[in-house]
Design an enzyme around this catalytic site. Structure first.
Site, PDB file in Angstrom:
ATOM      1  CD  GLU A 330      -2.742  -1.170   2.647  1.00 12.40           C
ATOM      2  OE1 GLU A 330      -3.778  -1.497   2.577  1.00 12.40           O
ATOM      3  OE2 GLU A 330      -2.066  -0.295   3.796  1.00 12.40           O
ATOM      4  CB  CYS A 331       0.632   4.271   0.055  1.00 10.53           C
ATOM      5  SG  CYS A 331       1.150   6.201  -0.298  1.00 10.53           S
TER       6      CYS A 331
END
Length: 441
Positions: A330-331
């Site tokens: 994620e990210c």
């Protein structure tokens, strides 16, 4: 005997805009009442990772994020009801301006009937502050307004001008002088992580308690009125699919570079039957034995050189990936998964190379917003908040669906067992999809 309603003093801190001092004042109040031997439970509106870290240290209690769209109405109701059973005071910090977003801070305050205090930086205005506060207070009839908190007030005379201009039903709760000692440290994505500046934060909290105590307006330093919090009709925090992750171990990256982890997500994994273990891509040489990996967001750009130099860990994760095992990135975790990452000083370092492409920071420009991730396993709600870009990446599996806008959201990639995106997922929005994602179904 169980009860479906609990009464607890509560206050919602909102503002006309960002950067008015909401987090500082919420943290100051949390520490002030904690030092009065009160149990203070704090909540943060919206999908924020950094403010809750500060507020948790101030209150010495866990801090939950509340977002009606991302988590659901009944989920928020359950969190507040549970907190009210143990707390002497509930504080909720709003996000952005009072009416910004859909749902907004005002929507959350109105839904749970929590009186709102308007935090306003009054530097450079006097009677105009009263006019703005009056407009906010009367914009909607379903939001209870407790009064105004005048932040960065120049003098008692300044406070008196504001006080005299306010209508009788909108009191000045407290006027707080300008004091740089209580300013919280910041960087490009917002506040600095609490774990990085623990001692400095304690100094801020000590100064903040003194800051509150020295004011001539003491209304805010008494417990507010009690609010009725009701149990939801069903406990939506419990999965109705059993424990499909039983026997599975999920290794989660957690250190200075990766820390954007909802406690709520950890609870979901536990309720689905998973065992979780943590490791550091910065400091560890070996991955723990695990069936799946989670590389959450954080600040890899601040530690890119050290991440690239830990070749033992890079090799371990690359081997895990080659075995087609499930990985959620994620990210910041996605940036770590790319071939290279260029930091804020324009230095470029090799990363994991699980996914083709290059990541680069881009200063003040960024992207944020609520989105749904349409995965083959099912839809999972979440949000994006980043000031970086990724280039030369492969064709995405899909794109996030924005909450209100028809334009495609963040790209979502699937390579072997890797699912990578800028989106931060909220697992409680879909238990079955979350279980399937980490099972590698």
């Amino acid at each position: 005997m169980t009860t479906n309603v609990v009464h607890c003093p509560a206050l919602f801190l909102t503002a006309p805009a960002s950067n008015q001092g909401k987090t500082t004042i919420t943290a100051a109040l949390a520490r002030y009442f904690t030092e009065q031997d009160k149990v203070v439970r704090v909540f943060k509106t919206g999908p924020d990772y950094l403010d809750p870290q500060i507020l948790a240290q101030a209150s010495k209690q866990p801090v939950e994020q509340l977002d009606i769209w991302m988590a659901g109405d009944e989920y928020c109701q359950k969190m507040l009801f549970d907190a009210a059973q143990e707390a002497d005071l509930i504080l909720v910090e709003g996000a952005m301006g009072m009416f910004d977003g859909d749902p907004s801070s005002a929507d959350l305050a109105a839904r749970f009937n929590i009186p709102a205090a308007i935090v306003m930086d009054v530097q450079g205005m006097a009677q105009t502050a009263a006019a703005l506060a009056t407009g906010l207070a009367n914009f909607r009839g379903d939001v209870k307004i407790a009064g105004l908190i005048a932040n960065r007030c120049g003098s008692e005379r300044h406070a008196q001008l504001i006080r005299d201009a306010l209508p009788e039903d909108l009191p000045l709760l407290i006027s707080l002088k300008r004091d740089e000692e209580v300013t919280l440290p910041e960087r490009h994505l917002g506040l600095v992580q609490a774990s990085e500046v623990g001692d400095e934060l304690e100094e801020c909290f000590t100064a903040a308690v003194r800051w509150l105590s020295e004011t001539e307006d003491k209304t805010l330093l008494s417990l507010p009125d009690a609010v009725a919090f009701y149990a939801p009709e069903q406990d939506v925090t419990l999965p109705d699919i059993g424990t499909p992750l039983a026997g599975k171990t999920i290794a989660i990256a957690k250190d200075e570079a990766f820390s954007f982890i909802y406690d709520a997500n950890l609870r979901v994994l536990a309720k689905l039957g998973a065992q979780v273990t943590f490791f550091s891509p910065l400091h560890d040489q070996y991955l723990p034995v695990a069936d799946a990996l989670w590389l959450p967001g954080g600040y890899p750009e601040l530690h890119a050189q050290k991440l690239s130099q830990n070749t033992a860990m890079l090799d371990q994760i690359q081997t895990f990936f080659a075995a087609h095992k499930p990985i959620l990135a994620e990210c910041g975790g996605m940036l770590y998964s790319l071939e290279t990452l260029t930091d804020l000083e324009s230095n470029t370092y090799p990363m994991l190379g699980l996914l083709k492409g290059a990541g680069a920071m881009r200063g003040k420009r960024g992207c944020q917003g609520m989105q749904t991730a349409p995965l083959p396993e099912g839809d999972i709600r979440g949000h994006a908040h980043h000031r970086s870009l990724s280039e030369n990446t492969p064709e995405p599996l899909s794109h996030g669906r924005r909450q209100r806008h028809p334009a495609p959201g963040e790209a979502i990639y699937r390579e072997k067992g890797l699912t990578a995106s800028y989106l931060h997922l909220f697992f409680a929005s879909n238990f079955a999809a979350t279980a399937a994602l980490f099972n590698g179904a």
